[in-house]
Design a protein around this motif. Sequence first.
Motif, PDB file in Angstrom:
ATOM      1  N   HIS A  69      18.228 -15.673  -3.151  1.00 41.22           N
ATOM      2  CA  HIS A  69      17.535 -14.816  -4.122  1.00 41.22           C
ATOM      3  C   HIS A  69      18.534 -13.824  -4.734  1.00 41.22           C
ATOM      4  CE1 HIS A  69      14.916 -11.598  -5.610  1.00 41.22           C
ATOM      5  NE2 HIS A  69      13.959 -12.511  -5.662  1.00 41.22           N
ATOM      6  N   PRO A  70      18.443 -13.590  -6.057  1.00 44.97           N
ATOM      7  CA  PRO A  70      19.439 -12.724  -6.712  1.00 44.97           C
ATOM      8  C   PRO A  70      19.515 -11.304  -6.160  1.00 44.97           C
ATOM      9  CG  PRO A  70      17.642 -13.319  -8.236  1.00 44.97           C
ATOM     10  CD  PRO A  70      17.501 -14.182  -7.024  1.00 44.97           C
ATOM     11  N   GLN A  71      18.441 -10.816  -5.546  1.00 46.12           N
ATOM     12  CA  GLN A  71      18.483  -9.442  -5.018  1.00 46.12           C
ATOM     13  C   GLN A  71      18.930  -9.373  -3.563  1.00 46.12           C
ATOM     14  OE1 GLN A  71      14.356  -8.626  -6.170  1.00 46.12           O
ATOM     15  NE2 GLN A  71      15.095  -6.823  -7.274  1.00 46.12           N
ATOM     16  N   THR A  72      19.246 -10.494  -2.965  1.00 44.87           N
ATOM     17  CA  THR A  72      19.683 -10.487  -1.569  1.00 44.87           C
ATOM     18  C   THR A  72      21.189 -10.252  -1.528  1.00 44.87           C
ATOM     19  OG1 THR A  72      17.930 -12.046  -0.996  1.00 44.87           O
ATOM     20  CG2 THR A  72      19.766 -11.855   0.552  1.00 44.87           C
ATOM     21  N   ILE A  73      21.601  -9.168  -0.869  1.00 47.92           N
ATOM     22  CA  ILE A  73      23.040  -8.851  -0.856  1.00 47.92           C
ATOM     23  C   ILE A  73      23.546  -8.590   0.565  1.00 47.92           C
ATOM     24  CG2 ILE A  73      22.905  -7.837  -3.187  1.00 47.92           C
ATOM     25  CD1 ILE A  73      23.189  -5.075  -1.970  1.00 47.92           C
ATOM     26  N   ILE A  74      24.835  -8.794   0.741  1.00 43.16           N
ATOM     27  CA  ILE A  74      25.503  -8.275   1.930  1.00 43.16           C
ATOM     28  C   ILE A  74      25.967  -6.881   1.521  1.00 43.16           C
ATOM     29  CG2 ILE A  74      27.422  -8.513   3.556  1.00 43.16           C
ATOM     30  CD1 ILE A  74      25.331 -10.703   3.875  1.00 43.16           C
ATOM     31  N   ALA A  75      25.220  -5.875   1.963  1.00 43.06           N
ATOM     32  CA  ALA A  75      25.483  -4.505   1.526  1.00 43.06           C
ATOM     33  C   ALA A  75      26.664  -3.916   2.296  1.00 43.06           C
ATOM     34  CB  ALA A  75      24.237  -3.646   1.718  1.00 43.06           C
ATOM     35  N   LEU A  76      27.520  -3.220   1.546  1.00 41.17           N
ATOM     36  CA  LEU A  76      28.675  -2.536   2.142  1.00 41.17           C
ATOM     37  C   LEU A  76      28.544  -1.024   1.965  1.00 41.17           C
ATOM     38  CD1 LEU A  76      31.417  -4.894   0.608  1.00 41.17           C
ATOM     39  CD2 LEU A  76      30.253  -5.124   2.824  1.00 41.17           C
ATOM     40  N   ASP A  77      27.776  -0.632   0.957  1.00 41.12           N
ATOM     41  CA  ASP A  77      27.628   0.792   0.628  1.00 41.12           C
ATOM     42  C   ASP A  77      26.156   1.188   0.614  1.00 41.12           C
ATOM     43  OD1 ASP A  77      30.398   1.247   0.095  1.00 41.12           O
ATOM     44  OD2 ASP A  77      30.137   0.236  -1.832  1.00 41.12           O
ATOM     45  N   PHE A  78      25.925   2.433   0.994  1.00 42.57           N
ATOM     46  CA  PHE A  78      24.593   3.036   0.927  1.00 42.57           C
ATOM     47  C   PHE A  78      24.752   4.369   0.201  1.00 42.57           C
ATOM     48  CE2 PHE A  78      21.127   5.541   3.105  1.00 42.57           C
ATOM     49  CZ  PHE A  78      20.066   4.871   2.524  1.00 42.57           C
ATOM     50  N   LEU A  79      23.965   4.596  -0.841  1.00 43.57           N
ATOM     51  CA  LEU A  79      24.074   5.798  -1.670  1.00 43.57           C
ATOM     52  C   LEU A  79      25.510   5.997  -2.161  1.00 43.57           C
ATOM     53  CD1 LEU A  79      21.846   8.223   0.487  1.00 43.57           C
ATOM     54  CD2 LEU A  79      21.129   6.732  -1.397  1.00 43.57           C
ATOM     55  N   GLY A  80      26.160   4.915  -2.509  1.00 41.12           N
ATOM     56  CA  GLY A  80      27.493   4.995  -3.100  1.00 41.12           C
ATOM     57  C   GLY A  80      28.637   5.248  -2.127  1.00 41.12           C
ATOM     58  N   GLN A  81      28.341   5.300  -0.821  1.00 41.46           N
ATOM     59  CA  GLN A  81      29.377   5.518   0.203  1.00 41.46           C
ATOM     60  C   GLN A  81      29.361   4.330   1.157  1.00 41.46           C
ATOM     61  OE1 GLN A  81      31.360   8.295   0.320  1.00 41.46           O
ATOM     62  NE2 GLN A  81      30.342   8.941  -1.580  1.00 41.46           N
ATOM     63  N   PRO A  82      30.518   4.045   1.799  1.00 43.69           N
ATOM     64  CA  PRO A  82      30.487   2.983   2.805  1.00 43.69           C
ATOM     65  C   PRO A  82      29.365   3.236   3.805  1.00 43.69           C
ATOM     66  CG  PRO A  82      32.740   3.710   2.426  1.00 43.69           C
ATOM     67  CD  PRO A  82      31.847   4.641   1.636  1.00 43.69           C
ATOM     68  N   LEU A  83      28.701   2.170   4.231  1.00 41.71           N
ATOM     69  CA  LEU A  83      27.601   2.291   5.203  1.00 41.71           C
ATOM     70  C   LEU A  83      28.051   3.111   6.392  1.00 41.71           C
ATOM     71  CD1 LEU A  83      26.428  -1.444   5.429  1.00 41.71           C
ATOM     72  CD2 LEU A  83      25.124   0.439   4.411  1.00 41.71           C
ATOM     73  N   SER A  84      27.174   3.984   6.889  1.00 39.80           N
ATOM     74  CA  SER A  84      27.461   4.691   8.144  1.00 39.80           C
ATOM     75  C   SER A  84      27.079   3.756   9.288  1.00 39.80           C
ATOM     76  CB  SER A  84      26.654   5.981   8.208  1.00 39.80           C
ATOM     77  OG  SER A  84      25.291   5.658   8.280  1.00 39.80           O
ATOM     78  N   PRO A  85      27.597   4.028  10.516  1.00 39.97           N
ATOM     79  CA  PRO A  85      27.247   3.150  11.640  1.00 39.97           C
ATOM     80  C   PRO A  85      25.736   2.959  11.800  1.00 39.97           C
ATOM     81  CG  PRO A  85      29.053   4.574  12.271  1.00 39.97           C
ATOM     82  CD  PRO A  85      28.608   5.030  10.899  1.00 39.97           C
ATOM     83  N   ALA A  86      24.968   4.023  11.704  1.00 44.09           N
ATOM     84  CA  ALA A  86      23.519   3.899  11.928  1.00 44.09           C
ATOM     85  C   ALA A  86      22.860   2.967  10.921  1.00 44.09           C
ATOM     86  CB  ALA A  86      22.863   5.269  11.867  1.00 44.09           C
ATOM     87  N   PHE A  87      23.399   2.935   9.720  1.00 40.43           N
ATOM     88  CA  PHE A  87      22.788   2.118   8.674  1.00 40.43           C
ATOM     89  C   PHE A  87      23.458   0.765   8.521  1.00 40.43           C
ATOM     90  CE2 PHE A  87      21.187   6.347   6.927  1.00 40.43           C
ATOM     91  CZ  PHE A  87      19.932   6.178   7.508  1.00 40.43           C
ATOM     92  N   GLY A  88      24.315   0.409   9.516  1.00 34.38           N
ATOM     93  CA  GLY A  88      24.757  -0.985   9.567  1.00 34.38           C
ATOM     94  C   GLY A  88      26.218  -1.265   9.308  1.00 34.38           C
TER      95      GLY A  88
END
Length: 250
Positions: free
Chosen positions: A179-198
Amino acid sequence: MKKAQHPRHNISRRQFISGMGSLGLVTAATSTLWLSPSLRNQVLDRASRWNDRAQGWLYSAERMAPTFAKTDISPHFPYNGFYPEAYVPQLSPQEWQLQISGLVENPNPLSLADLRGMQQEAQITQLICIEGWSAIGQWSGVPLHVLLKHIGAKQQHTHLHIRCADGYYTSIDMASALHPQTIIALDFLGQPLSPAFGAPARLRIPVKLGFKNAKFITELSIRENSSPNPSDSNGQGYWEEQGYNWFSGV
Ligand SMILES: Nc1nc2c(c(=O)[nH]1)N[C@H]1C(S)=C(S)[C@@H](COP(=O)(O)O)O[C@H]1N2
Ligand SMILES: [Mo]
């Protein structure tokens, strides 16, 4: 509280449905369009009562999860996991590698730099947890269909199995993976993901419930479906094996 006799089934289908009810969802009496969040909630409610096969045809690649404005972003995004936040894995972004296995042409592991070098997409979408909360966030990263193409994943009669650094695992049907909206996310709110968020990489799949959004992923595996109906065999997952509906999506 009385101990469940069969721990594997201690979250029953009925509890699943009442969990959906606690989200304040209503029953849809009519067939619906697919765009507004309230209609989507009706669909989720209905979908929770259908078997996976019935839900299969509900899905189409054109059906998009709602997107939101920056001003809709939740000021406090909750952490969730099957254990407290203090115990989330702390992975080194430099040493982390995404293992690739199963029915692929190119099983070379991918580094974070490899993923950052691929096409990136941003989205502001809502994560809906079956436990009764939802929140809107902004994620960006590599569209999973781009990554699946890169590794030469077999797309017919297969599903995606995902493993995580905390022992969590889940699996999703190939149509939803593409699906086009399925992503491997690296950033949350424009910053690299924090540990808690993956951190350093998680699945962000807005067409599925929260528990499908695997965090701190370590391996993607392409597996053959064992029957023409993917849901016959693809129940694998930490929560799925305790009774959560495998498809869990719209
Ligand atoms: N590795 C891993 N991924 C996970 C979980 C988990 O326990 N471990 N919990 C899931 C559940 S139930 C939800 S609702 C979301 C919560 O994501 P958040 O912490 O970004 O809110 O992560 C999902 N992904
Ligand atoms: Mo969840």
